[in-house]
Design a protein around this motif. Structure first.
Motif, mmCIF file in Angstrom:
data_model
loop_
_atom_site.group_PDB
_atom_site.id
_atom_site.type_symbol
_atom_site.label_atom_id
_atom_site.label_comp_id
_atom_site.label_asym_id
_atom_site.label_seq_id
_atom_site.Cartn_x
_atom_site.Cartn_y
_atom_site.Cartn_z
ATOM 1 N N GLY A 220 0.788 -1.144 0.174
ATOM 2 C CA GLY A 220 -0.071 -0.074 -0.021
ATOM 3 C C GLY A 220 0.709 1.237 0.039
ATOM 4 N N ALA A 221 1.851 1.001 0.685
ATOM 5 C CA ALA A 221 2.821 2.410 1.095
ATOM 6 C C ALA A 221 3.399 2.580 -0.482
ATOM 7 C CB ALA A 221 3.827 1.891 2.005
ATOM 8 N N VAL A 223 2.441 1.798 -3.348
ATOM 9 C CA VAL A 223 1.586 2.421 -4.511
ATOM 10 C C VAL A 223 0.870 3.906 -4.245
ATOM 11 C CG1 VAL A 223 -1.044 1.997 -5.071
ATOM 12 C CG2 VAL A 223 0.321 -0.084 -4.740
ATOM 13 N N TYR A 224 1.118 4.033 -2.849
ATOM 14 C CA TYR A 224 0.772 5.369 -2.343
ATOM 15 C C TYR A 224 1.893 6.260 -2.926
ATOM 16 C CZ TYR A 224 0.257 9.571 0.424
ATOM 17 O OH TYR A 224 0.138 10.847 0.809
ATOM 18 N N LEU A 225 3.065 5.995 -2.555
ATOM 19 C CA LEU A 225 4.223 6.633 -3.165
ATOM 20 C C LEU A 225 4.238 6.846 -4.374
ATOM 21 C CD1 LEU A 225 6.576 5.492 -0.327
ATOM 22 C CD2 LEU A 225 5.533 7.717 -0.407
ATOM 23 N N LYS A 226 3.979 5.917 -5.435
ATOM 24 C CA LYS A 226 4.114 5.789 -6.616
ATOM 25 C C LYS A 226 3.202 6.416 -7.475
ATOM 26 C CE LYS A 226 5.301 2.880 -10.659
ATOM 27 N NZ LYS A 226 5.670 1.639 -11.011
ATOM 28 N N PHE A 227 1.796 6.372 -6.956
ATOM 29 C CA PHE A 227 0.877 6.896 -7.729
ATOM 30 C C PHE A 227 0.072 8.128 -7.085
ATOM 31 C CE2 PHE A 227 1.111 2.410 -8.919
ATOM 32 C CZ PHE A 227 1.236 2.374 -10.270
ATOM 33 N N PHE A 228 0.202 8.426 -5.929
ATOM 34 C CA PHE A 228 -0.464 9.496 -5.567
ATOM 35 C C PHE A 228 0.249 10.645 -4.914
ATOM 36 C CE2 PHE A 228 -3.306 5.589 -5.304
ATOM 37 C CZ PHE A 228 -4.395 6.088 -5.751
ATOM 38 N N LYS A 229 1.553 10.289 -4.638
ATOM 39 C CA LYS A 229 2.270 11.435 -4.140
ATOM 40 C C LYS A 229 3.228 11.876 -5.232
ATOM 41 C CE LYS A 229 5.459 12.648 -0.163
ATOM 42 N NZ LYS A 229 5.859 12.160 0.892
ATOM 43 N N LYS A 230 3.080 13.108 -5.446
ATOM 44 C CA LYS A 230 4.041 13.869 -6.591
ATOM 45 C C LYS A 230 4.353 15.338 -5.914
ATOM 46 C CE LYS A 230 1.832 11.835 -10.364
ATOM 47 N NZ LYS A 230 1.047 12.049 -11.724
#
Length: 230
Positions: A220-221, A223-230
């Motif tokens: 989950g972490a 996925v979050y870092l790759k797709f949602f955090k920019k």
């Protein structure tokens, strides 16, 4: 053996007694004078021989087996009684037949000595009959005791067999109890092993769950870092 010797002496005595009895009952009443004296002397000598036989029986009886001794001792008492009766009959015949001058010079009066001898011999015969009846009764009692002894021995043997069988069964029960104790101990060890395996299984499940949760968190972490955090 002593008992065999006793049987032989008893047979010899019985033969001698029958000879004396025949002379007293069948010959003595029909003879007078010197012939009658000779018969009386013969009976007296036979009586002495019979006494010697009884004495020898008593000596042999001391060495006889205890089970044989009681019955034979009773027979000896009977032999003594009938021999005493023969002696009394012989003495009575001699006294009645030759105590007076008339008897010495001529034949005795009718029914004199013969009647006395007959009466005494009849007494001997009655005593012998009683003795034979007593002997038969003793024989039947001995047979009954022998049967009772055999039954007691058979019962004792059956008791020994039952005791042996119970002893064997007791040993079998002891061995069975030992096997049951061993089985119980094995079952206790098996329970402990199963409990340890169950605890390990639960622990492994918890560890596996924790690993799965950790992997999901990591995923989950990522996925979050790759797709949602920019």
């Amino acid at each position: 053996m002593s008992s065999e010797r006793l049987e032989a002496l008893q047979d010899e005595y019985a033969s001698l007694y029958e000879t004396m009895k025949s002379k007293l009952e069948n010959q003595l009443p029909h003879h007078h004078g010197e012939e009658k004296k000779r018969l009386i002397r013969d009976v007296e000598r036979s009586t002495e021989e019979a006494n010697l036989l009884l004495q020898e029986m008593e000596e042999e009886l001391k060495m006889a087996p205890p089970t044989y001794r009681g019955q034979t001792l009773s027979r000896l008492r009977g032999y003594r009684k009938e021999l005493d009766a023969v002696q009394r009959a012989t003495q009575l015949a001699g006294q009645l037949g030759y105590s007076t001058r008339k008897d010495l010079l001529g034949p005795p009066e009718p029914w004199g000595a013969a009647a006395g001898a007959d009466r005494d011999v009849s007494s001997v015969s009655a005593q012998r009959t009683q003795l034979l009846q007593g002997t038969e009764h003793l024989g039947r009692t001995s047979e009954s005791l022998a049967r009772s002894h055999r039954i007691a021995l058979e019962t004792e043997n059956i008791g020994h067999d039952i005791i042996d069988e119970l002893g064997t069964q007791h040993d079998q029960l002891d061995r069975t109890h030992g096997r049951l104790v061993d089985t119980g101990e094995n079952l206790s060890k098996s329970r402990k092993i199963l409990k340890n395996m169950s605890r390990r299984l639960v622990t492994n499940k918890l560890l596996l769950s924790c690993i799965i949760i950790l992997e999901l968190a990591i995923l989950g972490a990522v996925v979050y870092l790759k797709f949602f955090k920019k």
